[in-house]
Design a protein around this motif. Structure first.
Motif, PDB file in Angstrom:
ATOM      1  N   ALA A 122       0.738  -1.132  -0.157  1.00  0.00           N
ATOM      2  CA  ALA A 122      -0.166  -0.075   0.134  1.00  0.00           C
ATOM      3  C   ALA A 122       0.895   1.235  -0.089  1.00  0.00           C
ATOM      4  O   ALA A 122       0.354   2.265  -0.570  1.00  0.00           O
ATOM      5  N   ASN A 123       1.858   1.402   0.786  1.00  0.00           N
ATOM      6  CA  ASN A 123       2.864   2.432   0.750  1.00  0.00           C
ATOM      7  C   ASN A 123       3.645   2.586  -0.525  1.00  0.00           C
ATOM      8  O   ASN A 123       3.844   3.713  -1.018  1.00  0.00           O
ATOM      9  N   LEU A 125       1.334   4.426  -2.724  1.00  0.00           N
ATOM     10  CA  LEU A 125       0.971   5.612  -2.412  1.00  0.00           C
ATOM     11  C   LEU A 125       2.427   6.564  -2.747  1.00  0.00           C
ATOM     12  O   LEU A 125       2.243   7.628  -3.302  1.00  0.00           O
ATOM     13  N   ASP A 169      -6.033   4.055   2.120  1.00  0.00           N
ATOM     14  CA  ASP A 169      -4.820   3.765   0.916  1.00  0.00           C
ATOM     15  C   ASP A 169      -5.167   4.884  -0.173  1.00  0.00           C
ATOM     16  O   ASP A 169      -4.609   4.457  -1.331  1.00  0.00           O
TER      17      ASP A 169
END
Length: 221
Positions: free
Chosen positions: A75-76, A79, A208
């Motif tokens: 998820a990071n 992002l 998210d």
């Protein structure tokens, strides 16, 4: 002003501009221009000493931590790509001169392929590392602090959940929405201890997705 033959030969070897050295000689004098050229020679010697080790370091890192394939992003990772991707192509290009200058490009691992696709053809001696890897390299690089620069830097990064005492948050007036987390995006360039710049933004992270809150700083040095 005409330069001595030995200086012209060294300028050619270094890949520097004769006009640049002539300008130094006109503004100062020939003796200072020779001193200045000597510093460029010192830089080339450091490049010859350290660049092969740097490339070995980069190769080892990409062997143990290859760029993630599509579908393997956390998820990071996603992002970081969302936040930083729009800042890659339009970024101011860091100056690189001569045959003996390494160009460091640093970004999170998920973003490095985007940087590599946009920049490598324009720069000689390019190296692609994550910010963590660059810090590790700096612990291995063993030269005096005042040693000549044989490198330039272009960097992008995202810090998730930054510390409240972060330098960038000292004068921030932005409020992160309740329930959201924060992230600081930074990007910049440097080609000398007092030559470069950096920008920083504050982002809110929720479900998210990332929302820009505003600019934290835009420093030139």
């Amino acid at each position: 002003m005409e330069l001595p033959q030995d200086m012209l030969e060294e300028i050619e070897r270094l890949g520097e501009s004769p006009e640049r050295i002539k300008w130094v000689a006109r503004e100062e004098n020939l003796e200072f221009a020779r001193f200045f050229l000597g510093k460029l020679t010192e830089s080339s010697q450091l490049f010859d000493k350290w660049f092969p080790r740097l490339k070995e370091f980069e190769d080892a890192k990409r062997s143990t931590a290859p760029n993630p394939a599509d579908g393997q992003f956390s998820a990071n990772d996603l992002l970081a790509r969302q936040i930083l991707a729009p800042k890659i192509a339009p970024a101011e290009r860091v100056p690189q001169s001569g045959n003996f200058c390494a160009a460091f490009f640093t970004a999170p691992l998920s973003v490095l392929p985007l940087v590599r696709n946009e920049w490598p053809s324009e720069y000689r001696n390019a190296v692609f590392l994550t910010p963590v890897e660059l810090r590790e390299w700096n612990t291995l690089y063993d030269e005096p602090e005042d040693a000549q620069w044989w490198y330039c830097f272009q960097n992008w990064d995202v810090e998730f959940d930054p510390s409240p005492d972060s330098f960038w948050l000292e004068h921030s007036e932005y409020a992160v929405p309740v329930g959201a987390k924060s992230a600081i995006a930074t990007w910049g360039l440097s080609w000398g201890s007092l030559a470069g710049g950096v920008k920083a933004e504050l982002w809110a992270i929720e479900n998210d997705s990332a929302q820009l809150l505003g600019l934290l700083g835009d420093a030139t040095f």
